[in-house]
Design an enzyme around this catalytic site. Structure first.
Site, short mmCIF file in Angstrom:
data_model
loop_
_atom_site.label_atom_id
_atom_site.label_comp_id
_atom_site.label_asym_id
_atom_site.label_seq_id
_atom_site.Cartn_x
_atom_site.Cartn_y
_atom_site.Cartn_z
N GLY A 55 44.98 -18.28 20.73
CA GLY A 55 45.52 -17.25 21.60
C GLY A 55 46.51 -16.43 20.79
O GLY A 55 46.96 -16.87 19.74
N CYS A 82 44.25 -23.60 16.55
CA CYS A 82 45.19 -22.52 16.31
C CYS A 82 46.33 -22.52 17.34
O CYS A 82 47.13 -23.46 17.36
CB CYS A 82 44.45 -21.18 16.25
N TYR A 83 46.42 -21.53 18.22
CA TYR A 83 47.49 -21.57 19.24
C TYR A 83 47.41 -22.88 20.03
O TYR A 83 48.42 -23.49 20.37
CB TYR A 83 47.36 -20.37 20.20
N HIS A 169 40.35 -22.27 12.27
CA HIS A 169 39.27 -22.05 13.25
C HIS A 169 37.96 -22.70 12.78
O HIS A 169 37.22 -22.09 12.00
CB HIS A 169 39.05 -20.55 13.46
N GLU A 171 35.34 -22.96 14.45
CA GLU A 171 34.20 -22.32 15.12
C GLU A 171 33.64 -21.12 14.36
O GLU A 171 32.54 -20.67 14.64
CB GLU A 171 34.59 -21.91 16.55
N ASP A 227 17.51 -9.97 30.47
CA ASP A 227 18.08 -10.84 31.51
C ASP A 227 17.27 -10.80 32.80
O ASP A 227 16.93 -11.85 33.35
CB ASP A 227 19.54 -10.46 31.79
N LYS A 367 23.55 -15.09 25.75
CA LYS A 367 22.35 -14.27 25.49
C LYS A 367 21.29 -15.02 24.67
O LYS A 367 20.11 -14.97 24.99
CB LYS A 367 22.77 -13.00 24.74
#
Ligand code: XMP
Length: 509
Positions: A55, A82-83, A169, A171, A227, A367
């Site tokens: 964040g 992180c945050y 991070h 990710e 979609d 997606k």
């Protein structure tokens, strides 16, 4: 109960990415804003593990997002990122400091000491850092398990309580062993087994909707986009002809697109499809309109009106289906966390159509997961991998007034460009032609011409929020230019758009 991970969102820019990375390992992940769920609700929901996201704030800022420390006592493993790592340190009684000379940004070497979190990764590797604050002192029960040249505590853990925190991070792909770190957390620390599979999602959804929608009349606005196409086929497999799909052809689609959509869903899937040929209606409404936002507004309103008329003919509708997907549902925890975006292309429908219930069968999926479901349902590649196409269609790719003649010119030029790009083996995330309102002088044989100008646009991007113009091979551009000026009457000049976003947008209008 199915295993799942909670991604507790503190407003980080990578919150959705974290959930995707977890799901890639076949563990279902849900994002919840930090102020949208209590420790008690977390316990009741039966999560296997929790991830605190990053964040933009500092834990000492009174306005920064905080959380009830009771979460640390639930006995559920937590990974703070992180945050989220700093917050965990702060909540558990450690010290977080802010110092400019300790800030790190970008690829950073980090050094580890023994921990389950590092299973299978070397003692030293690269991670992605982005922070100013840092954990100056780990809480008492915690052990520092990584550091960098600048940061004394790049990671820490309290093994007994299964609490882990990383300043970097894992990710993002720049973290060399990020995937392995998440694997260790999910499987070794949380004890997940990886049972979330798309085949199961498809089978389960079909079964659920078959029961839930028995005897009901269900309506869906089919645009031919990914979609709505996937939602249509999924529900068709569940309830067959009780699903009615309305496809509005507003005349602003690309070459042969409307026929392709009709053919695919009628011939291949035998869907209960109503095609509304409303080209004239839209063109009449758009006559003389040049302002881009006005074009969008007219098209949006007219779409709703046409759809409404068709729905009325059908009589009582029980359920309206929307193609909402997960990124439409999740807003950042930093903003108003309860905001839910309506699906932009059919956003107005619920207001004008009488029905009992809205169904959003894809609302849990990203997606790429929607595409996987589409592939499993046997939807043709051209549809599943279709590039984004704006709801207002070619109307925002014709500068100035829209006429049928201009639409036909653009359709031809656009089809040639797309064909040449694909034939030339080039790739871009979105590519199309724009009919500008510029006329310029040319020569043809001995005659002077004064024809229109086509602009070609191709962009490379991950998320369409920013985009680079694509460095297409000259041969592709050359063939496209030569064919367009030869084959499309009235076009005497072709230019290539070399602007990135920002400062330009992807579309010209
Ligand atoms: P821009 O032009 O804003 O485009 O950089 C970003 C992405 O959004 C698409 N786009 C739209 N999609 N309705 C839509 O459904 C619209 O009015 C619209 N305008 C832009 C664009 O094609 C690109 O993928």
């Amino acid at each position: 109960m199915e295993e799942k991970i909670l991604v507790l969102d503190f407003g980080g820019q990578y919150n959705q990415l974290i959930a995707r990375r977890v799901r890639e390992q076949h563990v279902y992940a849900e994002i919840k804003p930090y102020n949208g769920i209590t420790p008690q609700q977390i316990q009741q929901a039966g999560y296997q593990g929790i991830i605190f996201t990053g964040g933009p704030n500092s834990v000492y800022d009174p306005k920064s997002p905080h959380y009830d420390p009771a979460i640390l006592e639930l006995g559920i493993p937590i990974l703070g990122i992180c945050y989220g790592a700093q917050l965990m340190a702060y909540m558990a009684g450690g010290r977080v400091d802010s110092a400019k000379d300790s800030s790190e940004y970008g690829k950073t070497q980090f050094y580890t000491s023994q921990s389950l979190l590092w299973k299978g990764i070397p003692e030293s590797s690269i991670c992605w850092m982005s922070h100013t604050d840092y954990i100056a002192q780990a809480p008492e029960s915690f052990r520092v398990i990584a550091h960098t040249d600048k940061c004394p505590c790049a990671a820490m853990c309290d093994e007994a309580r299964k609490l882990y925190a990383v300043q970097f991070h894992p990710e993002v792909t720049h973290t060399q062993f990020g995937k392995q770190i998440l694997t260790n957390f999910l499987f070794d620390i949380c004890g997940c087994v990886g049972s979330w599979k798309m085949e199961d999602f498809v089978a389960r959804s079909i079964e659920t909707y078959r029961r839930k929608l028995e005897g009901k009349r269900v309506l869906l606005a089919l645009s031919g986009g990914v979609d709505s196409s996937v939602a249509a086929v999924l529900l068709h497999k569940a309830i067959g002809k009780n699903l009615v799909c309305v496809f509005v052809d507003h005349g602003l689609l690309r070459k042969d697109e409307a026929d392709f959509v009709e053919h695919t869903f009628r011939q291949i899937f035998d869907l209960n499809l109503i095609r509304v040929n409303a080209q004239e209606r839209f063109l009449t409404k758009l006559a003389g309109v040049t302002e881009p936002e006005k074009k969008r507004k007219i098209i949006g309103e007219e779409f709703i009106r046409v759809f409404e008329q068709e729905a009325k003919k059908l009589g009582k509708i029980d359920v309206l289906v929307q193609g909402t997907i997960y990124p439409d549902v999740v807003e950042s925890g930093a903003g108003d966390a309860s905001t839910i975006k309506s699906h932009h292309n059919v956003g107005g429908l619920p207001d004008v159509i009488a029905f009992d219930e809205i169904l959003e069968p894809l609302r849990e999926l990203f997606k790429d997961e929607v595409r996987e479901v589409g592939t499993q349902l046997g939807i043709p590649k051209e549809l599943v991998w279709r590039q984004p196409f704006p709801g207002p269609g070619l109307a925002v790719r014709i500068i100035g007034e829209i006429t049928w003649e201009k639409l036909e010119l653009l359709r031809q030029a656009d089809a040639i460009f797309r064909e040449e790009l694909e034939k030339g083996g080039a790739s871009a995330n979105q590519y199309f032609a724009v009919l500008t309102d510029v006329r310029s002088v040319g020569v043809m044989g001995d005659d002077r011409t004064y024809g229109r100008t086509i602009a070609l646009r191709a962009v490379t991007t991950d998320d369409f929020m920013t985009a680079e113009w694509t460095r297409l091979p000259y041969e592709v551009l050359e063939r496209a230019s030569s064919r367009i000026t030869n084959e499309v009457p009235g076009i005497s000049r072709v230019v290539y758009d070399i602007t990135s976003k920002p400062p330009a947008t992807v579309e010209w209008e």
